[in-house]
Every structure is written in structure tokens, then in C-alpha cells.
Enzyme design. Sequence first.
Site, mmCIF file in Angstrom:
data_model
loop_
_atom_site.group_PDB
_atom_site.id
_atom_site.type_symbol
_atom_site.label_atom_id
_atom_site.label_comp_id
_atom_site.label_asym_id
_atom_site.label_seq_id
_atom_site.Cartn_x
_atom_site.Cartn_y
_atom_site.Cartn_z
ATOM 1 N N PRO A 24 1.006 -1.611 -0.132
ATOM 2 C CA PRO A 24 0.275 0.041 -0.139
ATOM 3 C C PRO A 24 0.774 1.347 0.209
ATOM 4 C CG PRO A 24 0.334 -1.032 2.231
ATOM 5 C CD PRO A 24 0.799 -2.034 0.940
ATOM 6 N N ASP A 25 -0.061 2.694 -0.829
ATOM 7 C CA ASP A 25 1.253 3.298 -0.721
ATOM 8 C C ASP A 25 0.255 4.090 1.268
ATOM 9 O OD1 ASP A 25 -1.041 5.787 -2.332
ATOM 10 O OD2 ASP A 25 -1.498 4.335 -0.317
ATOM 11 N N PHE A 26 1.474 5.870 0.631
ATOM 12 C CA PHE A 26 0.986 5.965 2.775
ATOM 13 C C PHE A 26 -0.317 6.542 2.415
ATOM 14 C CE2 PHE A 26 4.979 4.470 3.637
ATOM 15 C CZ PHE A 26 5.645 4.649 3.696
ATOM 16 N N ARG A 27 -1.019 7.355 1.150
ATOM 17 C CA ARG A 27 -1.254 9.010 1.351
ATOM 18 C C ARG A 27 -3.026 8.437 0.942
ATOM 19 N NH1 ARG A 27 3.204 10.635 2.154
ATOM 20 N NH2 ARG A 27 4.289 10.933 4.037
ATOM 21 N N GLN A 58 11.942 7.216 -3.127
ATOM 22 C CA GLN A 58 11.632 7.128 -1.893
ATOM 23 C C GLN A 58 11.517 5.532 -1.020
ATOM 24 O OE1 GLN A 58 8.946 10.882 -1.356
ATOM 25 N NE2 GLN A 58 8.441 9.964 -2.937
ATOM 26 N N ASN A 59 11.288 4.838 -1.496
ATOM 27 C CA ASN A 59 10.771 3.662 -0.981
ATOM 28 C C ASN A 59 11.662 2.721 -0.214
ATOM 29 O OD1 ASN A 59 8.043 4.306 -2.363
ATOM 30 N ND2 ASN A 59 8.083 3.115 -3.805
ATOM 31 N N ASP A 77 11.764 -1.155 -0.300
ATOM 32 C CA ASP A 77 10.717 -2.271 -0.481
ATOM 33 C C ASP A 77 11.989 -2.852 -1.497
ATOM 34 O OD1 ASP A 77 8.234 -0.864 -2.560
ATOM 35 O OD2 ASP A 77 10.535 -0.941 -3.134
ATOM 36 N N HIS A 116 15.347 7.109 1.374
ATOM 37 C CA HIS A 116 15.227 7.434 3.020
ATOM 38 C C HIS A 116 15.580 5.889 3.409
ATOM 39 C CE1 HIS A 116 11.156 9.832 2.058
ATOM 40 N NE2 HIS A 116 12.296 10.536 1.637
ATOM 41 N N CYS A 144 22.066 -0.042 16.622
ATOM 42 C CA CYS A 144 21.481 0.694 17.470
ATOM 43 C C CYS A 144 21.195 2.341 17.329
ATOM 44 C CB CYS A 144 22.261 0.829 18.546
ATOM 45 S SG CYS A 144 22.423 1.128 20.276
ATOM 46 N N CYS A 177 24.933 -1.851 25.027
ATOM 47 C CA CYS A 177 24.533 -1.114 25.329
ATOM 48 C C CYS A 177 22.693 -0.691 25.845
ATOM 49 C CB CYS A 177 24.414 0.612 24.645
ATOM 50 S SG CYS A 177 22.731 1.431 23.483
ATOM 51 N N GLY A 191 4.081 8.066 -9.494
ATOM 52 C CA GLY A 191 3.965 7.266 -8.096
ATOM 53 C C GLY A 191 4.468 8.312 -6.789
ATOM 54 N N SER A 235 2.775 11.815 -3.935
ATOM 55 C CA SER A 235 2.485 12.580 -3.662
ATOM 56 C C SER A 235 3.312 14.255 -4.078
ATOM 57 C CB SER A 235 1.554 12.911 -2.952
ATOM 58 O OG SER A 235 2.740 12.607 -0.979
ATOM 59 N N ASN A 278 1.797 10.103 -12.466
ATOM 60 C CA ASN A 278 0.404 9.783 -11.478
ATOM 61 C C ASN A 278 -1.127 9.415 -11.834
ATOM 62 O OD1 ASN A 278 2.034 9.908 -8.363
ATOM 63 N ND2 ASN A 278 0.720 11.136 -8.010
ATOM 64 N N GLU A 291 -2.365 11.631 -9.390
ATOM 65 C CA GLU A 291 -3.120 13.253 -9.906
ATOM 66 C C GLU A 291 -1.982 13.830 -9.748
ATOM 67 O OE1 GLU A 291 -4.080 12.748 -4.970
ATOM 68 O OE2 GLU A 291 -1.989 12.101 -4.254
ATOM 69 N N CYS A 346 0.552 4.100 -13.307
ATOM 70 C CA CYS A 346 2.126 4.440 -13.872
ATOM 71 C C CYS A 346 2.364 2.957 -14.464
ATOM 72 C CB CYS A 346 2.775 4.651 -12.479
ATOM 73 S SG CYS A 346 3.100 3.275 -11.710
HETATM 74 N N1 APR Z 1 -0.190 4.392 -10.403
HETATM 75 C C1 APR Z 1 0.144 5.981 -10.336
HETATM 76 N N2 APR Z 1 0.184 6.678 -9.233
HETATM 77 C C2 APR Z 1 -0.024 5.964 -8.694
HETATM 78 C C3 APR Z 1 -0.436 4.460 -7.918
HETATM 79 C C4 APR Z 1 -0.336 3.949 -9.358
HETATM 80 N N3 APR Z 1 -0.789 2.620 -9.381
HETATM 81 N N4 APR Z 1 -0.793 4.172 -7.265
HETATM 82 C C5 APR Z 1 -0.612 5.351 -6.360
HETATM 83 N N5 APR Z 1 0.031 6.605 -6.924
HETATM 84 C C6 APR Z 1 -0.043 7.566 -6.402
HETATM 85 C C7 APR Z 1 -1.182 8.300 -4.770
HETATM 86 O O1 APR Z 1 -2.158 8.726 -5.788
HETATM 87 C C8 APR Z 1 -0.244 9.158 -4.450
HETATM 88 O O2 APR Z 1 0.003 10.712 -5.587
HETATM 89 O O3 APR Z 1 1.244 7.584 -5.427
HETATM 90 C C9 APR Z 1 1.250 8.812 -4.406
HETATM 91 C C10 APR Z 1 1.969 8.086 -3.582
HETATM 92 O O4 APR Z 1 1.863 9.554 -2.669
HETATM 93 P P1 APR Z 1 2.298 8.951 -0.715
HETATM 94 O O5 APR Z 1 1.006 7.252 -0.196
HETATM 95 O O6 APR Z 1 2.225 10.132 0.314
HETATM 96 O O7 APR Z 1 3.365 8.411 -0.838
HETATM 97 P P2 APR Z 1 5.120 8.641 -1.283
HETATM 98 O O8 APR Z 1 4.712 10.193 -2.558
HETATM 99 O O9 APR Z 1 5.713 7.844 -1.566
HETATM 100 O O10 APR Z 1 5.556 8.792 0.678
HETATM 101 C C11 APR Z 1 6.568 9.587 0.194
HETATM 102 O O11 APR Z 1 6.220 9.993 2.877
HETATM 103 O O12 APR Z 1 5.114 8.219 5.254
HETATM 104 C C12 APR Z 1 6.536 9.487 4.264
HETATM 105 O O13 APR Z 1 9.147 7.938 4.043
HETATM 106 C C13 APR Z 1 7.670 8.033 3.336
HETATM 107 O O14 APR Z 1 8.592 7.674 1.797
HETATM 108 C C14 APR Z 1 7.697 8.417 2.414
HETATM 109 C C15 APR Z 1 7.091 9.483 1.829
#
Ligand code: APR
Length: 278
Positions: free
Chosen positions: A45-48, A118-119, A121, A138, A146, A173, A209, A211, A234, A236, A254
Site C-alpha cells: 500500500p502507498d501512504f496517503r 523514497q521507497n 522495498d 529514505h 542501535c 548498551c 507514483g 504525492s 501519477n 493525481e 503508472c
Molecule cells: N499509479 C500511479 N500513481 C499511483 C498509483 C499507481 N498505481 N498508486 C498510487 N499512486 C499515487 C497516489 O495518487 C499518490 O499521489 O502515488 C502517490 C503516493 O503518494 P504517498 O502515498 O504520499 O507516497 P510517497 O509520495 O511515496 O510518500 C513519501 O512519505 O511516509 C513518508 O517516508 C515515507 O517515503 C514516504 C514519503
Amino acid sequence: APYEGPTEVLEGRDVRSIVKYMKSKECRKVFVMLGAGVSTAAGIPDFRTPGTGLYSNLERLNLPYPEAVFAINYFAENPLPFYTLARELYPGRFRPTLTHTFVKLLADHALLDTCFTQNIDTLERRAGVPAHRIVEAHGSFADQHCIECKRAFDGAQMKAAIERAEIVRCGECGGLVKPDIVFFGEALPPLFERTVPKLREADLLFVIGTSLTVHPFAALTGLVPAGCPRVLINMERAGDIGGRPDDVVLLGRCDDIVREIAQELGWADELEREWAKT
Ligand code: APR
């Protein structure tokens, strides 16, 4: 809200003109910026993204706020939420996506200068992107230390502990041990700082991919020269992409968009073949 329609070119040049430029001798150094959106198709899953993003599914961890799971001060007082989540995110169970393979093809065709991700994985490495072309801004799960005395900790022991969601303490420690993922409040790896200036030589930038909400990573988009097209791929709009005349905003999934670009480049079969090997 995430874009649910077909791939759409919103601004500036279109896929055809970007590909024509990629085939020209002017386009020599391609830079890539990746975010969690490129790994959603791998099952991470992404984050937001509302609803499916990690930050809207952490109620079970009783966090004061979602990002606390990656906040160094919160981890120091309550490391269990992170260890619980780490088991779900731990690399090894996920396969690279078509988009990761597209980045590898950019390297195979001697176009990729650097892939900033930023990933955590490690799917870029798993896709076969050359290690010296990857900057894991990241950090990653590759190493752990530690948080008190900074001593390195054994990877196998860490992996075993994460599998059991057990907290790991430093044998010297007694401090908490944490994988070298960059938490909010921590500095980014030195390699990131060292490599960022190269963006001034960029001929083309793909932003895929993400935000573009987390700095300093998000600010990279402003470092490429004025004449360097910035292509956002992206679901959005993100950051200030679209604000420059040569910017291209491609909204959609993507993997779909990358397939279109590969088709236009004549790399369609190669993309599927290389992806099938991952
Ligand atoms: N194809 C294109 N865009 C996608 C897809 C997809 N299949 N799935 C998700 N997205 C887009 C979402 O619309 C969003 O704009 O990818 C973006 C993901 O944004 P975030 O969830 O904010 O992830 P990211 O930008 O990588 O977050 C940055 O935040 O939590 C911290 O350190 C963490 O590296 C992470 C950083």
C-alpha cells in the site's frame, strides 16, 4: 482524490513528443524520482491514498497520529508499532512492477543517470536497476543500527526478530535497534546529499507514483535545469509539476502509462520480457 479515468495528458508535450526527445541526441541523462505509488501494483500500500493508504489503516496500532509509526521520538518510547508494521513491509515477499522494469530498461539503454527512490522495498534493485544508479533516499531494511550507540546489528537476527515482531535491543548498551530506514526527524543518507547536485545536468526527469509531500525529497523537482522536461506519472497532480512550459502531467496508473511510453519507444516486447524475469 485519486484519478480513476483513462490515462490523460494534461499539459505541455505529449507521450509522442517526450519519446521523440528521448530518441534524440539531446536526451542523454535521464533522472527518475519514485514514490510508493510505483509499488502499489506489487501489493504494497502507498501512504496517503484515501482508504487504501497505509496512514488510513493504522488504527490497530493506536498511534497518536499516523506518521508517528516512522517518527524517531515516538519509536524511542514505543517501538512496537513500527516492529508490527515492519513485518508487513519487510522486503522479499513482493515482486517488482512493470514500472520498476521500465527504470531498468532506461539503464539498459544507457539513458538512466540516477533513480532517486523514497521507497524502502528495494524493488528497484530486485528489478535489476544497477545499484550505482539507485539512491534510496529514505534508506532501506538492508542494514540496522542501535539508535543510542550506533553500533551495527546483525541482519539475520534483525530479520528473525521482525518476523516475530519482537523488539530488538543492542547487546552493548541495551538501546533500541532500528533498520536504517530514515524516520521523520532523522538525516537522509550521505549518498543522497552527494548525488543531488547531479540533477543540474538532467536532460529529462520522470516523477512517478509520489504525492511530493515529504521534503527534502520533494524539492528535487526544482533542481533540474529550466529546459529539462519534467514528466509526472501519477494518479493525481503532485508538487509544482505542470508549472513549467516543458512539463508533462500524465494522470493514470503508472504501469498503464509506462506501457504506452514503452510502446512508443519500441520497447514493448523487451519491457514484458524483462518484467517476466523478475
Ligand atoms: N499509479 C500511479 N500513481 C499511483 C498509483 C499507481 N498505481 N498508486 C498510487 N499512486 C499515487 C497516489 O495518487 C499518490 O499521489 O502515488 C502517490 C503516493 O503518494 P504517498 O502515498 O504520499 O507516497 P510517497 O509520495 O511515496 O510518500 C513519501 O512519505 O511516509 C513518508 O517516508 C515515507 O517515503 C514516504 C514519503
